[in-house]
Design a protein around this motif. Structure first.
Motif, PDB file in Angstrom:
ATOM      1  N   ALA A  14      78.420  -6.608 -49.003  1.00 51.16           N
ATOM      2  CA  ALA A  14      79.452  -6.980 -49.977  1.00 51.16           C
ATOM      3  C   ALA A  14      79.295  -6.189 -51.275  1.00 51.16           C
ATOM      4  O   ALA A  14      80.285  -5.804 -51.909  1.00 51.16           O
ATOM      5  CB  ALA A  14      79.397  -8.477 -50.260  1.00 51.16           C
ATOM      6  N   LYS A  15      78.066  -5.939 -51.696  1.00 51.42           N
ATOM      7  CA  LYS A  15      77.837  -5.153 -52.913  1.00 51.42           C
ATOM      8  C   LYS A  15      78.402  -3.739 -52.759  1.00 51.42           C
ATOM      9  O   LYS A  15      79.045  -3.210 -53.676  1.00 51.42           O
ATOM     10  CB  LYS A  15      76.337  -5.090 -53.211  1.00 51.42           C
ATOM     11  N   ILE A  16      78.167  -3.158 -51.591  1.00 51.95           N
ATOM     12  CA  ILE A  16      78.680  -1.807 -51.325  1.00 51.95           C
ATOM     13  C   ILE A  16      80.206  -1.813 -51.321  1.00 51.95           C
ATOM     14  O   ILE A  16      80.853  -0.944 -51.920  1.00 51.95           O
ATOM     15  CB  ILE A  16      78.137  -1.286 -49.974  1.00 51.95           C
ATOM     16  N   MET A  17      80.790  -2.813 -50.675  1.00 53.49           N
ATOM     17  CA  MET A  17      82.247  -2.891 -50.575  1.00 53.49           C
ATOM     18  C   MET A  17      82.884  -3.147 -51.937  1.00 53.49           C
ATOM     19  O   MET A  17      83.945  -2.594 -52.253  1.00 53.49           O
ATOM     20  CB  MET A  17      82.653  -3.983 -49.583  1.00 53.49           C
ATOM     21  N   ALA A  18      82.246  -3.951 -52.768  1.00 54.85           N
ATOM     22  CA  ALA A  18      82.786  -4.237 -54.099  1.00 54.85           C
ATOM     23  C   ALA A  18      82.812  -2.965 -54.949  1.00 54.85           C
ATOM     24  O   ALA A  18      83.796  -2.693 -55.646  1.00 54.85           O
ATOM     25  CB  ALA A  18      81.955  -5.316 -54.789  1.00 54.85           C
ATOM     26  N   ASP A  19      81.747  -2.195 -54.880  1.00 53.41           N
ATOM     27  CA  ASP A  19      81.698  -0.927 -55.631  1.00 53.41           C
ATOM     28  C   ASP A  19      82.780   0.030 -55.141  1.00 53.41           C
ATOM     29  O   ASP A  19      83.462   0.689 -55.943  1.00 53.41           O
ATOM     30  CB  ASP A  19      80.326  -0.279 -55.481  1.00 53.41           C
ATOM     31  N   TYR A  20      82.935   0.110 -53.817  1.00 53.45           N
ATOM     32  CA  TYR A  20      83.947   0.999 -53.243  1.00 53.45           C
ATOM     33  C   TYR A  20      85.350   0.585 -53.678  1.00 53.45           C
ATOM     34  O   TYR A  20      86.168   1.415 -54.106  1.00 53.45           O
ATOM     35  CB  TYR A  20      83.838   0.993 -51.719  1.00 53.45           C
ATOM     36  N   LEU A  21      85.646  -0.700 -53.583  1.00 47.95           N
ATOM     37  CA  LEU A  21      86.984  -1.191 -53.923  1.00 47.95           C
ATOM     38  C   LEU A  21      87.287  -1.024 -55.409  1.00 47.95           C
ATOM     39  O   LEU A  21      88.411  -0.706 -55.793  1.00 47.95           O
ATOM     40  CB  LEU A  21      87.118  -2.663 -53.505  1.00 47.95           C
ATOM     41  N   GLU A  22      86.278  -1.238 -56.253  1.00 47.58           N
ATOM     42  CA  GLU A  22      86.494  -1.108 -57.697  1.00 47.58           C
ATOM     43  C   GLU A  22      86.857   0.331 -58.066  1.00 47.58           C
ATOM     44  O   GLU A  22      87.613   0.571 -59.016  1.00 47.58           O
ATOM     45  CB  GLU A  22      85.248  -1.557 -58.462  1.00 47.58           C
ATOM     46  N   ALA A  23      86.349   1.281 -57.287  1.00 43.49           N
ATOM     47  CA  ALA A  23      86.617   2.692 -57.578  1.00 43.49           C
ATOM     48  C   ALA A  23      87.872   3.209 -56.870  1.00 43.49           C
ATOM     49  O   ALA A  23      88.276   4.363 -57.087  1.00 43.49           O
ATOM     50  CB  ALA A  23      85.415   3.537 -57.156  1.00 43.49           C
ATOM     51  N   ASN A  24      88.513   2.362 -56.064  1.00 37.80           N
ATOM     52  CA  ASN A  24      89.673   2.783 -55.269  1.00 37.80           C
ATOM     53  C   ASN A  24      90.959   2.662 -56.099  1.00 37.80           C
ATOM     54  O   ASN A  24      91.284   1.586 -56.605  1.00 37.80           O
ATOM     55  CB  ASN A  24      89.766   1.912 -54.009  1.00 37.80           C
ATOM     56  N   SER A  25      91.694   3.751 -56.218  1.00 38.26           N
ATOM     57  CA  SER A  25      92.912   3.762 -57.040  1.00 38.26           C
ATOM     58  C   SER A  25      94.038   2.908 -56.458  1.00 38.26           C
ATOM     59  O   SER A  25      95.007   2.593 -57.152  1.00 38.26           O
ATOM     60  CB  SER A  25      93.408   5.198 -57.213  1.00 38.26           C
ATOM     61  N   ASN A  26      93.919   2.509 -55.206  1.00 44.29           N
ATOM     62  CA  ASN A  26      94.938   1.662 -54.572  1.00 44.29           C
ATOM     63  C   ASN A  26      94.665   0.164 -54.774  1.00 44.29           C
ATOM     64  O   ASN A  26      95.422  -0.667 -54.290  1.00 44.29           O
ATOM     65  CB  ASN A  26      95.003   1.958 -53.071  1.00 44.29           C
ATOM     66  N   ILE A  27      93.588  -0.135 -55.480  1.00 42.42           N
ATOM     67  CA  ILE A  27      93.191  -1.519 -55.732  1.00 42.42           C
ATOM     68  C   ILE A  27      93.311  -1.788 -57.235  1.00 42.42           C
ATOM     69  O   ILE A  27      92.722  -1.080 -58.055  1.00 42.42           O
ATOM     70  CB  ILE A  27      91.740  -1.780 -55.271  1.00 42.42           C
ATOM     71  N   ASP A  28      94.077  -2.812 -57.601  1.00 41.27           N
ATOM     72  CA  ASP A  28      94.299  -3.116 -59.017  1.00 41.27           C
ATOM     73  C   ASP A  28      93.170  -3.932 -59.642  1.00 41.27           C
ATOM     74  O   ASP A  28      92.913  -3.824 -60.848  1.00 41.27           O
ATOM     75  CB  ASP A  28      95.621  -3.879 -59.193  1.00 41.27           C
ATOM     76  N   ALA A  29      92.529  -4.771 -58.842  1.00 40.97           N
ATOM     77  CA  ALA A  29      91.456  -5.621 -59.380  1.00 40.97           C
ATOM     78  C   ALA A  29      90.513  -6.024 -58.263  1.00 40.97           C
ATOM     79  O   ALA A  29      90.933  -6.185 -57.109  1.00 40.97           O
ATOM     80  CB  ALA A  29      92.038  -6.863 -60.051  1.00 40.97           C
ATOM     81  N   VAL A  30      89.243  -6.195 -58.606  1.00 40.88           N
ATOM     82  CA  VAL A  30      88.232  -6.684 -57.657  1.00 40.88           C
ATOM     83  C   VAL A  30      87.527  -7.868 -58.295  1.00 40.88           C
ATOM     84  O   VAL A  30      87.110  -7.811 -59.457  1.00 40.88           O
ATOM     85  CB  VAL A  30      87.198  -5.587 -57.311  1.00 40.88           C
ATOM     86  N   TYR A  31      87.401  -8.950 -57.536  1.00 42.46           N
ATOM     87  CA  TYR A  31      86.743 -10.162 -58.011  1.00 42.46           C
ATOM     88  C   TYR A  31      85.447 -10.346 -57.226  1.00 42.46           C
ATOM     89  O   TYR A  31      85.462 -10.753 -56.066  1.00 42.46           O
ATOM     90  CB  TYR A  31      87.662 -11.377 -57.839  1.00 42.46           C
ATOM     91  N   TYR A  32      84.339 -10.023 -57.865  1.00 43.03           N
ATOM     92  CA  TYR A  32      83.022 -10.161 -57.240  1.00 43.03           C
ATOM     93  C   TYR A  32      81.996 -10.374 -58.345  1.00 43.03           C
ATOM     94  O   TYR A  32      81.895  -9.561 -59.273  1.00 43.03           O
ATOM     95  CB  TYR A  32      82.665  -8.919 -56.422  1.00 43.03           C
ATOM     96  N   PRO A  33      81.242 -11.455 -58.292  1.00 42.13           N
ATOM     97  CA  PRO A  33      80.322 -11.757 -59.398  1.00 42.13           C
ATOM     98  C   PRO A  33      79.207 -10.745 -59.577  1.00 42.13           C
ATOM     99  O   PRO A  33      78.568 -10.711 -60.628  1.00 42.13           O
ATOM    100  CB  PRO A  33      79.770 -13.142 -59.035  1.00 42.13           C
ATOM    101  N   GLY A  34      78.968  -9.909 -58.574  1.00 41.40           N
ATOM    102  CA  GLY A  34      77.916  -8.913 -58.676  1.00 41.40           C
ATOM    103  C   GLY A  34      78.318  -7.648 -59.395  1.00 41.40           C
ATOM    104  O   GLY A  34      77.470  -6.778 -59.637  1.00 41.40           O
ATOM    105  N   LEU A  35      79.589  -7.519 -59.746  1.00 40.68           N
ATOM    106  CA  LEU A  35      80.044  -6.369 -60.521  1.00 40.68           C
ATOM    107  C   LEU A  35      79.786  -6.622 -62.008  1.00 40.68           C
ATOM    108  O   LEU A  35      80.147  -7.682 -62.528  1.00 40.68           O
ATOM    109  CB  LEU A  35      81.530  -6.120 -60.293  1.00 40.68           C
ATOM    110  N   LYS A  36      79.210  -5.665 -62.694  1.00 39.89           N
ATOM    111  CA  LYS A  36      78.919  -5.846 -64.117  1.00 39.89           C
ATOM    112  C   LYS A  36      80.194  -5.992 -64.941  1.00 39.89           C
ATOM    113  O   LYS A  36      80.173  -6.530 -66.049  1.00 39.89           O
ATOM    114  CB  LYS A  36      78.071  -4.688 -64.631  1.00 39.89           C
ATOM    115  N   SER A  37      81.306  -5.528 -64.385  1.00 42.48           N
ATOM    116  CA  SER A  37      82.598  -5.675 -65.064  1.00 42.48           C
ATOM    117  C   SER A  37      83.150  -7.091 -64.942  1.00 42.48           C
ATOM    118  O   SER A  37      84.095  -7.460 -65.647  1.00 42.48           O
ATOM    119  CB  SER A  37      83.608  -4.688 -64.467  1.00 42.48           C
ATOM    120  N   ASN A  38      82.562  -7.882 -64.066  1.00 37.97           N
ATOM    121  CA  ASN A  38      83.042  -9.249 -63.851  1.00 37.97           C
ATOM    122  C   ASN A  38      82.625 -10.140 -65.021  1.00 37.97           C
ATOM    123  O   ASN A  38      81.460 -10.130 -65.426  1.00 37.97           O
ATOM    124  CB  ASN A  38      82.471  -9.802 -62.538  1.00 37.97           C
ATOM    125  N   PRO A  39      83.549 -10.935 -65.579  1.00 39.55           N
ATOM    126  CA  PRO A  39      83.203 -11.785 -66.731  1.00 39.55           C
ATOM    127  C   PRO A  39      82.124 -12.824 -66.435  1.00 39.55           C
ATOM    128  O   PRO A  39      81.474 -13.312 -67.361  1.00 39.55           O
ATOM    129  CB  PRO A  39      84.535 -12.449 -67.103  1.00 39.55           C
TER     130      PRO A  39
END
Length: 385
Positions: free
Chosen positions: A260-285
């Motif tokens: 899931a950590k790998i997938m969250a990083d990939y999705l966050e960097a994907n231009s076709n994805i507007d937002a990613v919700y995953y508590p392990g992302l440092k960008s997550n509030p």
């Protein structure tokens, strides 16, 4: 045996709560299918609806050990566990404060049933503790939270909620399904009652329906008194399957979490994805609170597809990842919350909770991450409008 609280997590998963095969010395728990037991000259008068058959009794010990509680109960579904827990402590005239973004089935249970019982309820505006405090009244009996929440993976500060509850002599309940006992133990932070849809990570193979509650012996006793009247007990076959599944809980969840950590990083960097919700992302509030109260960040995440991608076409074109209603199996799955878990809410209610039509809930399995990424890439290409 060594105290279960001092055993390693894999040892606990495998050995605590197993039924000993004293006759044949088998390596796995025997299954006792009887629905009728002797009542005279016995230490325990056993009956399936009383949650005390041999397999039920021992499985509860394993779940309690995993959540670091004194006791536990198992149920036929997560909703059977949730309804039994709430109704055990609420009566006419009582009030409960509930986190706004929760599982749709829980929300529907509250708004559909509580009025019939004369139970008052208030939903918070967010998952922040500051939103709970002004809703507490003299007749408030429960603070109910879900962290990480379904489907936006919101993080609620468990210690802060527990502190508010204790100051006001209120009970706390949590749906701990998304984290599982591997990634989070709410009892350690002062939460009173921990609830799971054991259909999910505890079962882990997408083939059983079950629920679980872990708490102090006194709280379990009170829940038991209500549960025996509601009849949400689990069949012996499923009890046995759940005990089998829990043996690999730590191995499964850790592998899924790393993916899931790998997938969250990939999705966050994907231009076709507007937002990613995953508590392990440092960008997550909720990152800092999650890092404080979780062992790891879990295997659930959600993401919003760009408006030029049809969410249903995207899921129809996935080849490895299954479009499926449930979650937490070994296989990766996606679902559209707007059409499934939160379909009972109006469009306005869904949007108030941040649940857009393009939101995809992603339960990450144990497949190789590069295969999952390739599957998402080809599905996005085919789903562009």
């Amino acid at each position: 045996m060594k105290d279960s609280k001092k055993l390693g997590i894999n040892t606990t998963c495998v050995h605590v709560g197993e039924v000993k095969d004293k006759q044949f010395k088998g390596a796995v728990s025997p299954i006792y299918m009887a629905t009728s037991y002797a009542f005279d000259n016995v230490d325990v008068k056993r009956y399936p609806r009383y949650y005390n058959t041999p397999n039920q009794e021992m499985l509860c010990k394993k779940i309690a050990a995993l959540e670091n509680t004194e006791d536990a109960l198992i149920f036929s579904s997560g909703m059977a566990a949730i309804s039994s827990a709430m109704l055990a402590f609420l009566k006419r005239g009582d009030h409960v404060v509930i986190q706004q973004v929760i599982y749709g089935g829980t929300y529907n249970f509250i708004v559909s049933e509580f009025d019939k019982y004369g139970i008052e309820y208030s939903f918070t505006e967010s998952d922040k503790v500051e939103d709970f405090i002004p809703l507490v009244k003299e007749n408030t009996k429960i603070l109910y939270i879900e962290t990480p929440s379904n489907p936006l993976l919101g993080i609620t500060d468990m210690q802060a909620i527990a502190d508010v509850a204790k100051e006001n002599e209120i009970l706390t309940m949590i749906d701990n399904t998304f984290a599982s006992p591997i990634n989070q133990n709410p009892y350690n932070f002062g939460i009173d009652i921990i609830i799971h849809s054991a259909t999910k990570y505890m079962g882990g193979h997408s083939d059983i329906s079950a629920g679980a509650i872990a708490a102090s012996a006194a709280h379990i006793e009170q829940i038991w008194k209500t549960a025996i009247n509601l009849g949400g007990n689990l069949s012996e076959q499923t009890v046995w399957l759940l005990e089998r599944s829990l043996k690999t809980l730590n191995l499964r969840v850790k592998a899924q979490t790393e993916n899931a950590k790998i997938m969250a990083d990939y999705l966050e960097a994907n231009s076709n994805i507007d937002a990613v919700y995953y508590p392990g992302l440092k960008s997550n509030p909720g990152f800092e609170i999650a890092a404080k109260q979780m062992e790891d960040f879990g295997a659930m995440l959600s993401f919003e597809l760009s408006e030029n991608i049809d969410p249903m076409e995207f899921q129809r074109n996935l080849q490895l990842i299954k479009s499926s209603m449930s979650l937490a199996g070994l296989e990766s799955t996606t679902v559209s919350p707007a059409q499934t878990t939160h379909a009972l809410l109006s469009e306005e209610q869904r949007l108030e909770r941040g649940i857009k039509d393009g939101l995809i809930r992603f339960s990450v399995g144990i497949e190789e991450s590069e295969d999952l990424i390739a599957d998402i890439e080809q599905a996005i290409k085919k789903a562009k409008i």
